[in-house]
Scaffold this motif. Structure first.
Motif, PDB file in Angstrom:
ATOM      1  N   GLY A 157      -1.271   6.533  -7.400  1.00  0.00           N
ATOM      2  CA  GLY A 157      -2.197   6.347  -6.033  1.00  0.00           C
ATOM      3  C   GLY A 157      -2.705   7.336  -5.586  1.00  0.00           C
ATOM      4  N   THR A 158      -3.567   7.088  -4.564  1.00  0.00           N
ATOM      5  CA  THR A 158      -4.097   8.123  -3.685  1.00  0.00           C
ATOM      6  C   THR A 158      -3.037   8.708  -2.795  1.00  0.00           C
ATOM      7  OG1 THR A 158      -4.690   6.376  -2.359  1.00  0.00           O
ATOM      8  CG2 THR A 158      -6.491   7.145  -3.958  1.00  0.00           C
ATOM      9  N   LYS A 159      -1.856   7.921  -2.647  1.00  0.00           N
ATOM     10  CA  LYS A 159      -0.937   8.475  -1.607  1.00  0.00           C
ATOM     11  C   LYS A 159       0.401   8.664  -2.139  1.00  0.00           C
ATOM     12  CE  LYS A 159      -3.045   6.064   2.448  1.00  0.00           C
ATOM     13  NZ  LYS A 159      -2.788   4.674   3.273  1.00  0.00           N
ATOM     14  N   GLY A 160       0.595   8.396  -3.391  1.00  0.00           N
ATOM     15  CA  GLY A 160       1.916   8.674  -4.100  1.00  0.00           C
ATOM     16  C   GLY A 160       2.118   8.222  -5.332  1.00  0.00           C
ATOM     17  N   THR A 161       3.151   8.167  -5.995  1.00  0.00           N
ATOM     18  CA  THR A 161       3.418   7.846  -7.552  1.00  0.00           C
ATOM     19  C   THR A 161       4.677   7.002  -7.828  1.00  0.00           C
ATOM     20  OG1 THR A 161       2.532   9.835  -8.120  1.00  0.00           O
ATOM     21  CG2 THR A 161       3.902   8.970  -9.602  1.00  0.00           C
ATOM     22  N   LYS A 175      -5.082   4.600  -9.115  1.00  0.00           N
ATOM     23  CA  LYS A 175      -6.364   5.254  -9.682  1.00  0.00           C
ATOM     24  C   LYS A 175      -6.010   5.341 -11.190  1.00  0.00           C
ATOM     25  CE  LYS A 175      -9.525   6.365  -7.530  1.00  0.00           C
ATOM     26  NZ  LYS A 175     -10.686   5.599  -7.278  1.00  0.00           N
ATOM     27  N   GLY A 232       0.943  -1.156  -0.081  1.00  0.00           N
ATOM     28  CA  GLY A 232       0.052  -0.061  -0.093  1.00  0.00           C
ATOM     29  C   GLY A 232       0.733   1.176  -0.128  1.00  0.00           C
ATOM     30  N   GLU A 233       2.120   1.111  -0.668  1.00  0.00           N
ATOM     31  CA  GLU A 233       3.018   2.470  -0.563  1.00  0.00           C
ATOM     32  C   GLU A 233       2.410   3.535  -1.052  1.00  0.00           C
ATOM     33  OE1 GLU A 233       5.738   2.179   1.057  1.00  0.00           O
ATOM     34  OE2 GLU A 233       6.825   4.118   0.441  1.00  0.00           O
ATOM     35  N   ILE A 234       1.504   3.556  -2.131  1.00  0.00           N
ATOM     36  CA  ILE A 234       0.891   4.573  -2.904  1.00  0.00           C
ATOM     37  C   ILE A 234      -0.625   4.713  -2.529  1.00  0.00           C
ATOM     38  CG2 ILE A 234       2.997   4.768  -4.490  1.00  0.00           C
ATOM     39  CD1 ILE A 234       0.937   3.719  -6.616  1.00  0.00           C
ATOM     40  N   GLY A 235      -1.068   4.000  -1.674  1.00  0.00           N
ATOM     41  CA  GLY A 235      -2.669   4.023  -1.568  1.00  0.00           C
ATOM     42  C   GLY A 235      -2.861   3.070  -2.691  1.00  0.00           C
ATOM     43  N   GLU A 236      -4.571   3.557  -3.069  1.00  0.00           N
ATOM     44  CA  GLU A 236      -5.335   2.996  -3.890  1.00  0.00           C
ATOM     45  C   GLU A 236      -4.760   3.451  -5.289  1.00  0.00           C
ATOM     46  OE1 GLU A 236      -9.304   3.710  -4.301  1.00  0.00           O
ATOM     47  OE2 GLU A 236      -9.658   2.063  -5.593  1.00  0.00           O
ATOM     48  N   ASN A 249       8.002   8.093  -5.336  1.00  0.00           N
ATOM     49  CA  ASN A 249       7.562   9.348  -4.912  1.00  0.00           C
ATOM     50  C   ASN A 249       8.985  10.292  -4.829  1.00  0.00           C
ATOM     51  OD1 ASN A 249       4.863   8.556  -4.084  1.00  0.00           O
ATOM     52  ND2 ASN A 249       5.831   7.676  -2.115  1.00  0.00           N
TER      53      ASN A 249
END
Ligand SMILES: NC(=O)C1=CN([C@@H]2O[C@H](COP(=O)(O)OP(=O)(O)OC[C@H]3O[C@@H](n4cnc5c(N)ncnc54)[C@H](OP(=O)(O)O)[C@@H]3O)[C@@H](O)[C@H]2O)C=CC1
Ligand SMILES: O=C1OC[C@@H](O)[C@H](O)[C@H]1O
Length: 372
Positions: free
Chosen positions: A280-284, A186, A180-184, A300
């Protein structure tokens, strides 16, 4: 893998009957037999072409106690013999049937052009040989299903050689996504463009030409890997044609549930930056280049490099020694008695083939194999 106990490297004089198939071995043939446990995986190479050259060079970057190239087969014996001499391979066959009959082969690497993937896969699997077949698996999903069904019927290991999946960069991407490093995720955006209009197999339909099958497969495989083999809810494709009637430029959008997207461009007329980005929702996560054979990853904003070994002989394609990773994965599968790889599974190959079919349908590319 055969369970045969014979002293390794018993060099037989060439008065010995040839191992099989009738052709006289080039030079005394070491008896390469092995018990199953920790002996070398014995490879047969089908075709003496460009990618077969590179795959053989890649194998030589692995420990010789783990991988040995025992034989090569080409349509013409002289081509097989020239290839064998260049790569110090003990056995050379004219015709693929002789390789299929060779009892000392654990797995065959198929490096023929796409239109001959089906026939060669069936030949070797019906001879109970394990197979690693070059991408794209086949000309269409119908052929792909035939190949996968044959692997099941013959109870042999089969994998489509989507070598990218076994690169350390790909392993790291899967690890980051799993934790889950970059979240979901998208959005997955990728591109693969290379000036290939001078290459017959990229231009001529009867040789399997078309950008989606040759280059687009890499953008698609990355997308499917990131989205964990999930089928897209919708596919939209548009493209342009070469004068030979196959796709030149493809622009593809894949929509997944929960507003997740993927977009890729592939083209055979010009070089593109050939980068990819996974948002993702928390990073790239970004692959800054060579998306089909990546040696660098930016997470990131922080870059890590994963160089591939230098080849000991000239290679035809960039970073080809990176095929070592898929070769070692095949060995590990065989040692565990597995019939497919979880990293590039039969379901993964079928998904690629089905989406490739739909992209071609929307763009309007039809192969003779589609009506057989
Ligand atoms: N993983 C990767 O990075 C790459 C994968 N590939 C894949 O590998 C495959 C082969 O590509 P590449 O090595 O560039 O191709 P080549 O043009 O080198 O041809 C490979 C072999 O296919 C057979 N072949 C070629 N033309 C014909 C024909 N007209 N009729 C019958 N057989 C023919 C020949 O086998 P023989 O020697 O027995 O005569 C030839 O040596 C393709 O499917 C391609 O997608 C290609 C490049 C890179
Ligand atoms: O798989 C491939 O990767 C690199 C390209 O040069 C080649 O045409 C293609 O088959």
């Amino acid at each position: 893998m055969m369970l045969v106990f014979v002293l390794r490297h018993t060099v037989k004089t060439d008065t010995m009957a040839p191992p099989c198939g009738g052709e006289r071995p080039l030079w005394p043939t070491p008896t390469v037999n092995q018990c199953q446990s920790n002996m070398a995986t014995r490879w047969g190479i089908c075709s003496a072409g460009k990618i077969s050259n590179d795959f053989t060079v890649a194998l030589k970057t692995l420990p010789p106690g783990d991988h040995q190239v025992v034989a090569v087969a080409a349509r013409k014996l002289e081509n097989a013999q020239e290839f064998a001499k260049k790569h110090s391979i003990p056995r050379a066959y004219g015709g693929y049937e002789a390789l299929a009959r060779d009892p000392d082969i654990d797995v065959v690497y198929i490096g023929v052009i796409h239109p001959y993937h089906l026939s060669t896969c069936l030949l070797f699997m019906n001879a109970k040989k394990n197979v690693l077949c070059e991408k794209p698996l086949a000309m269409n999903a119908k052929e792909a299903k035939q190949i996968l069904a044959s692997a099941k019927e013959n109870d042999v290991f089969f994998m489509e050689a989507v070598w990218t999946r076994f690169f350390p960069v790909s392993v790291e991407i899967r690890r980051l996504l799993a934790q889950g490093e970059i979240g979901e995720v998208k959005m997955v955006r990728s591109e693969f463009g290379m000036p290939l209009h001078g290459v017959p197999r990229v231009m001529q339909k009867e040789l399997g030409a078309g950008t989606m099958l040759d280059l687009g497969v890499y953008c698609l495989q990355l997308t499917c890997m990131v989205y964990n083999g999930e089928k897209p809810e919708s596919i939209h494709a548009t493209g342009t044609f070469m004068e030979t009637g196959v796709d030149d430029i493809d622009v593809v959008t894949l929509k997944y549930s929960n507003n997740r997207l993927a977009v890729f461009i592939c083209r055979s007329d010009i070089e593109l930056p050939n980068e990819a980005v996974i948002v993702g929702t928390k990073g790239t996560i970004r692959i800054p280049g060579h998306i089909w054979c990546p040696t660098s990853l930016v997470v990131n904003g922080k870059e890590t490099k994963y160089p591939v070994p230098e080849p000991y002989l000239p290679i035809n394609f960039i970073n080809s020694t990176g095929m070592r990773y898929e070769a070692e994965a095949v060995r590990q599968c065989l040692l565990k008695g597995l019939k497919e790889s979880a990293v590039m599974s039969h379901a993964d190959s079928l998904l690629l083939a089905e989406v490739e079919d739909e992209v071609r349908r929307q763009i309007g590319v039809v192969y003779s194999q589609d009506s057989q």
